[in-house]
Design a protein around this motif. Structure first.
Motif: not given
Length: 249
Positions: A96-120
């Motif tokens: 949730q923390n990472l999704l919120y920050h991704a939204a601030l950067h205008g990253i779409a949810r699906k792309a954000a979830l993929m990016r979060i999985e990769s970073l974690l």
């Protein structure tokens, strides 16, 4: 090619107190640069100027060739920051923390979830993605802050005393993660610290003391002739009389 970060003649005052005095240095692209200085040296003030938390009073800052005053949005778009103060929402989960920050950067949810999985996965905390921040250790929370700073794939990462208050193992983990990003991804890093064992002999080092740069160069060069960066640092930052010239290596 322009530097990842170029600081030219930056000065900043708080009333009668000078926090930064004609500071100039560069972070080359794909390099790890250590900003070494004791508490109160001006490291956090410098970060605040570079991130535009403080308006520039004198001098010029450019990020990846973009002037911070003339093109602030373009300059800051490729910048990631880990501040000294902890800023994660402890009542939210890691994801949730990472999704919120991704939204601030205008990253779409699906792309954000993929990016979060990769970073974690990259920082070794994929299995903690649904845990609340309050359940993590200090070192784990710091790693999540690094992931958050990388969510929009910046080219330059600033870290202000990122290992303060952590145990030796957690400190080593965070240093290793950031160095791997430089080595494998070509990330440019400015790492502010007062801890000598976080600096390798081949690192570029900028020594800041009382708002001034007193030395800069490779750590192994600055360590000469004492053979110790800590000893050399103490000599560089020893009290000088008002008429003693400062030497920049």
């Amino acid at each position: 090619m322009s530097a990842a970060l170029a600081v030219e003649g930056v000065s900043h005052r708080f009333g009668a107190r000078t926090a930064l005095d004609d500071v100039s240095f560069e972070v080359p692209r794909g390099a790890f640069v250590a900003l070494l200085g004791p508490n109160g040296a001006g490291k956090t003030t410098l970060f605040s100027v570079v991130t535009r938390l403080y308006a520039s009073q004198a001098g010029r800052v450019s990020l990846l060739g973009h002037d911070l005053d003339r093109e602030p949005s373009r300059a800051l778009a490729r910048l990631g920051v880990v501040f000294q103060a902890r800023t994660l929402d402890t009542d939210l989960t890691v994801r949730q923390n990472l999704l919120y920050h991704a939204a601030l950067h205008g990253i779409a949810r699906k792309a954000a979830l993929m990016r979060i999985e990769s970073l974690l996965a990259r920082i070794g905390l994929l299995e903690r993605r649904d845990d609340k921040i309050r359940t993590l250790s200090g070192g784990q929370s710091r790693r999540i802050e690094i992931a958050r700073a990388l969510i929009h794939a910046p080219d330059l990462l600033l870290l202000d005393e990122p290992t303060v208050g952590l145990d030796l193992e957690s400190r080593a983990d965070i240093v290793a993660i950031v160095r791997a990003l430089v080595r494998e991804d070509g990330l440019s890093v400015l790492w502010a610290t007062h801890i000598f064992d976080e600096i390798d002999a081949e690192d570029r080092v900028v020594v800041l003391h009382r708002g001034r740069i007193v030395a800069r160069g490779l750590a192994e060069t600055l360590s000469e002739p004492s053979g110790s960066l800590e000893t050399a640092f103490r000599q560089m930052t020893a009290e000088r009389g008002p008429d003693t010239p400062r030497k920049v290596a």
